[in-house]
Design an enzyme around this catalytic site. Structure first.
Site, PDB file in Angstrom:
ATOM      1  N   CYS A 180       0.419  -0.950  -0.048  1.00 56.19           N
ATOM      2  CA  CYS A 180      -0.139  -0.001   0.133  1.00 56.19           C
ATOM      3  C   CYS A 180       0.787   0.698   0.058  1.00 56.19           C
ATOM      4  O   CYS A 180       1.863   1.057   0.325  1.00 56.19           O
ATOM      5  CB  CYS A 180      -0.588  -0.296   1.183  1.00 56.19           C
ATOM      6  SG  CYS A 180      -1.751  -1.320   1.851  1.00 56.19           S
ATOM      7  N   GLY A 211      -0.428  -1.724   6.885  1.00 55.44           N
ATOM      8  CA  GLY A 211       0.032  -2.721   7.448  1.00 55.44           C
ATOM      9  C   GLY A 211      -1.189  -3.124   8.081  1.00 55.44           C
ATOM     10  O   GLY A 211      -2.239  -3.158   7.504  1.00 55.44           O
ATOM     11  N   LYS A 252      14.247 -13.898 -11.486  1.00 57.19           N
ATOM     12  CA  LYS A 252      14.205 -12.605 -12.093  1.00 57.19           C
ATOM     13  C   LYS A 252      12.610 -13.348 -13.713  1.00 57.19           C
ATOM     14  O   LYS A 252      12.061 -12.602 -13.578  1.00 57.19           O
ATOM     15  CB  LYS A 252      15.216 -12.574 -13.111  1.00 57.19           C
ATOM     16  CG  LYS A 252      15.826 -11.385 -12.448  1.00 57.19           C
ATOM     17  CD  LYS A 252      15.279 -10.129 -11.719  1.00 57.19           C
ATOM     18  CE  LYS A 252      14.771 -10.169 -10.760  1.00 57.19           C
ATOM     19  NZ  LYS A 252      15.541 -10.432  -9.172  1.00 57.19           N
ATOM     20  N   GLU A 273       9.386 -14.138 -12.326  1.00 54.90           N
ATOM     21  CA  GLU A 273       8.682 -13.016 -11.759  1.00 54.90           C
ATOM     22  C   GLU A 273       7.736 -12.273 -12.581  1.00 54.90           C
ATOM     23  O   GLU A 273       7.281 -11.440 -11.972  1.00 54.90           O
ATOM     24  CB  GLU A 273       9.089 -12.186 -10.338  1.00 54.90           C
ATOM     25  CG  GLU A 273      10.368 -11.456 -11.534  1.00 54.90           C
ATOM     26  CD  GLU A 273      10.970 -11.322  -9.090  1.00 54.90           C
ATOM     27  OE1 GLU A 273      10.361 -10.803  -8.662  1.00 54.90           O
ATOM     28  OE2 GLU A 273      11.707 -10.849  -9.388  1.00 54.90           O
ATOM     29  N   HIS A 296      19.056 -36.610  -9.092  1.00 53.75           N
ATOM     30  CA  HIS A 296      18.212 -37.073  -8.055  1.00 53.75           C
ATOM     31  C   HIS A 296      16.927 -37.006  -7.734  1.00 53.75           C
ATOM     32  O   HIS A 296      16.292 -37.295  -7.041  1.00 53.75           O
ATOM     33  CB  HIS A 296      19.207 -36.213  -6.378  1.00 53.75           C
ATOM     34  CG  HIS A 296      20.283 -36.696  -5.886  1.00 53.75           C
ATOM     35  ND1 HIS A 296      20.777 -37.882  -5.190  1.00 53.75           N
ATOM     36  CD2 HIS A 296      21.706 -36.157  -5.836  1.00 53.75           C
ATOM     37  CE1 HIS A 296      21.999 -38.103  -5.815  1.00 53.75           C
ATOM     38  NE2 HIS A 296      22.808 -36.853  -5.881  1.00 53.75           N
ATOM     39  N   LYS A 350       6.397  -4.425  -4.555  1.00 58.07           N
ATOM     40  CA  LYS A 350       7.720  -4.178  -4.598  1.00 58.07           C
ATOM     41  C   LYS A 350       8.196  -3.986  -3.005  1.00 58.07           C
ATOM     42  O   LYS A 350       9.562  -5.095  -2.599  1.00 58.07           O
ATOM     43  CB  LYS A 350       8.011  -1.887  -4.916  1.00 58.07           C
ATOM     44  CG  LYS A 350       9.234  -1.801  -4.875  1.00 58.07           C
ATOM     45  CD  LYS A 350      10.218  -2.654  -5.625  1.00 58.07           C
ATOM     46  CE  LYS A 350      11.799  -2.262  -5.718  1.00 58.07           C
ATOM     47  NZ  LYS A 350      12.562  -3.572  -6.350  1.00 58.07           N
TER      48      LYS A 350
HETATM   49  O1  M6R Z   1      12.929  -4.752   0.006  1.00 57.48           O
HETATM   50  P1  M6R Z   1      13.782  -6.641   0.137  1.00 57.48           P
HETATM   51  O2  M6R Z   1      15.164  -6.370  -0.739  1.00 57.48           O
HETATM   52  O3  M6R Z   1      13.703  -6.782   1.544  1.00 57.48           O
HETATM   53  O4  M6R Z   1      12.703  -7.348  -0.458  1.00 57.48           O
HETATM   54  C1  M6R Z   1      13.169  -8.753  -0.430  1.00 57.48           C
HETATM   55  C2  M6R Z   1      12.341  -9.244  -1.555  1.00 57.48           C
HETATM   56  O5  M6R Z   1      11.066  -8.395  -1.302  1.00 57.48           O
HETATM   57  C3  M6R Z   1      12.536  -8.771  -3.140  1.00 57.48           C
HETATM   58  O6  M6R Z   1      14.122  -8.766  -3.330  1.00 57.48           O
HETATM   59  C4  M6R Z   1      12.048  -9.399  -4.211  1.00 57.48           C
HETATM   60  O7  M6R Z   1      12.147 -10.717  -4.138  1.00 57.48           O
HETATM   61  C5  M6R Z   1      11.728  -8.958  -5.676  1.00 57.48           C
HETATM   62  N1  M6R Z   1      11.213  -8.963  -6.066  1.00 57.48           N
HETATM   63  C6  M6R Z   1      12.865  -9.813  -6.418  1.00 57.48           C
HETATM   64  O8  M6R Z   1      13.147  -8.935  -7.285  1.00 57.48           O
END
Ligand code: M6R
Length: 609
Positions: free
Chosen positions: A2, A102, A485, A488, A504, A604
């Site tokens: 959010c 939150g 990458k 996602e 395995h 993000k």
């Molecule tokens: O802000 P952060 O580095 O703590 O975020 C961790 C993950 O949420 C972040 O790396 C996520 O996996 C990304 N979307 C990867 O591209």
């Protein structure tokens, strides 16, 4: 996740709120809304879907006039995405509006209580409880009513509050969810992220957990949890607005991939002086470093993958046990941490809830916390004993690229610093790695220049529906990131496997035409990587290999497709190797018509559990 933005000043609030929300779109959301004080009452507009729907409804901001307001982009937790569940949520009289990031954990009990008092509810959200509860306690003094609510709600929250009776003020509250205040001239702002307000001011107050702020046109007064005034200094944000804009690129992700050499220069160059690694304001004494018995690296997603590379590198050069843990698991597993344990938290946003919770758990157990963070002043940075910033600049695309690269670089610098203190690395090796680190940005530029090759391979493989990334050691760690990458942003199912594990179980999935991305950058294990390529090819796999220039010829004889990177010190190979994998994912997603910067279901910054 959010996003929150709030404005009080002399300008029209609605366009400012819509613009701020647009800058927060990258965080991920499913609906949006604003509340603005206009003609003696709060006017609220909310809509499920893209911000454009809300913007059209508000004629780009012209439909509601007023100089104070709050806005929100929602990522549903309590109650499905809908117009009604969108924020702002308002109290029964329509007098009090609340935006919230939150989760209010005890909302259910509070809701039952309010219902028993005859308060009707219209949404399924936990946020409506906050709006209704403020009104329940409100007797003409909004700040006092908010204070009483704060002693009753539990969970994580950043709140923006507006009341029709007091349109000359906005209230901001922060607990375990980021919120900053922007200081302007004759106007002030609140936002969950600097990006939302950087266009208007670069003077920012970082709120601490438990703090409340009252914003008027003339100024900002902060209070602690008991509503006692506290003095806060504004900090200057020194990046330019262009850094958070696309600057002619089609996607933020591509822009951020291309920015990596520059980001590396910022992360590395100031930290190497006369051939020595120099970590600014580094709070760990040599005695402490010599006393470390174990290192934990704790993170999520791509930051966790940086930790995987770090484990191989740090163990090799420090001869200390390094354990990499997923933050979401660490907090519940009774980890063994004591005063001799260094816990390295890695996070781009510095706000990931699981990483934050793991940090607190590690601290409680007596560990020393060192964090590698991109966002200055973020929660993880502020609660750590020592912070090393990555200086990557704002990262907007959900799929991380430049943050990953700079995290790796900072972890490598840290390793070198420790190795020198511990005497675990000879001078020759140390000098060589330092030299290679200085060459990394230029070598990365070479990799980026060859992006047409990768675009070509993407055009060959973009309609595959399953991909395997295989590699050993550092190449395995690299594969984890390459695979994430791809999946996602392109929604292609992909998995990363340690090559030795294929036989395995996984090899049963390889059939005619299966795409296998074979990572073979690590010279020491090149022959073994070749064997694995032969192994999967003989079962019908189509192999796209990644190796270094010196191995081009040999690998070229057996792989169906080949990408090369320049040779560098083995420890730094993932820093170069990740770039073609980022580009491959990007081009594949582009060819599949995916929403690259805002992939479905993702946010993000993950600030809920
Ligand atoms: O802000 P952060 O580095 O703590 O975020 C961790 C993950 O949420 C972040 O790396 C996520 O996996 C990304 N979307 C990867 O591209």
């Amino acid at each position: 996740m959010c996003g929150i933005v709030g404005y009080i000043g002399a300008q029209e609030a609605t366009p400012i709120l819509l613009d701020g929300l647009a800058r927060l779109e990258y965080r991920g959301y499913d609906s949006a809304g604003v509340a603005v004080y206009s003609d003696g009452a709060l006017k609220v507009a909310k809509a499920k879907g893209r911000l454009q729907v809300l913007s059209d409804m508000l004629q780009g901001g012209a439909a509601i006039h007023g100089q104070v307001g709050i806005g929100h982009t929602r990522w549903a937790t309590h109650g499905a995405p809908s117009d009604i569940n969108s924020h702002p949520q308002v109290s029964r009289s329509g007098k009090i509006a609340v935006v919230h990031n939150g989760i209010i954990e005890n909302y259910s009990a509070l809701k039952q209580f309010l219902i028993s008092q005859g308060v009707p509810f219209t949404s399924q959200t936990d946020t409506e409880v906050v709006a209704q509860l403020i009104e329940y306690f409100y007797d003409g003094d909004l700040l006092q009513a908010v204070g009483r609510v704060l002693h009753r709600i539990e969970g994580a929250y950043a709140l923006g509050i507006l009341c029709a009776d007091t349109p000359d003020q906005l209230i901001a509250v922060r607990r375990d969810s980021p919120l900053i205040l922007g200081v302007g001239e004759g106007e002030n702002f609140l936002a969950s992220d600097v990006t939302a307000i950087i266009k208007h001011t670069r003077e920012v107050i970082y709120m601490e957990d438990g703090e409340v702020a009252v914003l008027t046109r003339e100024g900002i007064q902060c209070y602690n949890h008991f509503l006692q005034p506290v003095e806060k200094e504004a900090a200057h944000v020194d990046w330019e607005i262009d850094a958070a804009e696309k600057g002619g690129y089609e996607h933020f992700m591509f822009k951020e991939i291309m920015e990596q050499p520059e980001a590396l220069r910022r992360a590395i160059f100031p930290r190497i002086k006369d051939g020595q690694v120099y970590l600014e304001d580094f709070g760990l004494s040599d005695d402490y470093i010599r006393d470390i018995r174990k290192i934990y690296i704790v993170a999520c997603g791509s930051s966790y993958h940086v930790g995987m590379v770090g484990k191989y590198n740090l163990e090799r050069i420090l001869r200390l046990p390094v354990e990499v843990a997923l933050a979401s698991e660490f907090r519940y597993r009774e980890p063994i941490v004591d005063g001799h344990t260094l816990v390295i938290m890695i996070s781009q946003s510095g706000e990931t809830l699981d990483t934050m919770a793991a940090l607190r758990e590690a601290k409680r157990l007596g560990g020393k916390i060192l964090s590698i963070v991109n966002v200055v002043g973020s929660s993880i940075a502020r609660e750590s004993d020592v912070v090393l910033y990555t200086w990557a600049g704002p990262e907007i695309a959900v799929a991380t690229t430049k943050a990953y690269s700079t995290q790796l670089a900072v972890l490598d610098l840290l390793g070198l610093h420790f190795a020198q203190r511990l005497g675990t690395m000879g001078k020759e090796a140390y000098d060589q790695i330092v030299q290679e680190m200085l060459l990394l940005p230029a070598k990365m530029e070479q990799v980026l220049e060859n992006r047409e090759d990768i675009q070509y391979y993407a055009s060959q493989y973009f309609n595959h529906d399953s991909v395997f990334y295989i590699g050993r050691n550092l190449d395995y760690a690299l594969g984890l990131e390459g695979s994430l990458k791809l999946k996602e942003i392109s929604y292609i199912h992909s998995e990363a496997y340690a090559s030795g594990e294929l036989k395995h179980g996984t090899i049963s999935l390889i059939e005619e035409g299966t795409l296998v991305v074979a990572l073979a950058t690590y010279s020491r294990l090149f022959e073994k990587a070749m064997s694995n390529v032969v192994e999967v090819k003989s079962r019908g796999a189509d192999v796209l290999a990644l190796t270094t220039e010196p191995h081009r010829k040999e690998m070229g004889k057996i792989a169906n497709g080949l990408i090369t990177i320049p040779e560098t010190h083995p420890m730094l190979l993932p820093s170069l190797g990740v770039v073609p994998l980022q580009l491959f994912a990007y081009y594949v997603a582009l060819m599949r018509g995916c929403d690259i910067d805002k992939p479905r279901n993702l946010a993000k910054s993950v600030t809920v559990e």
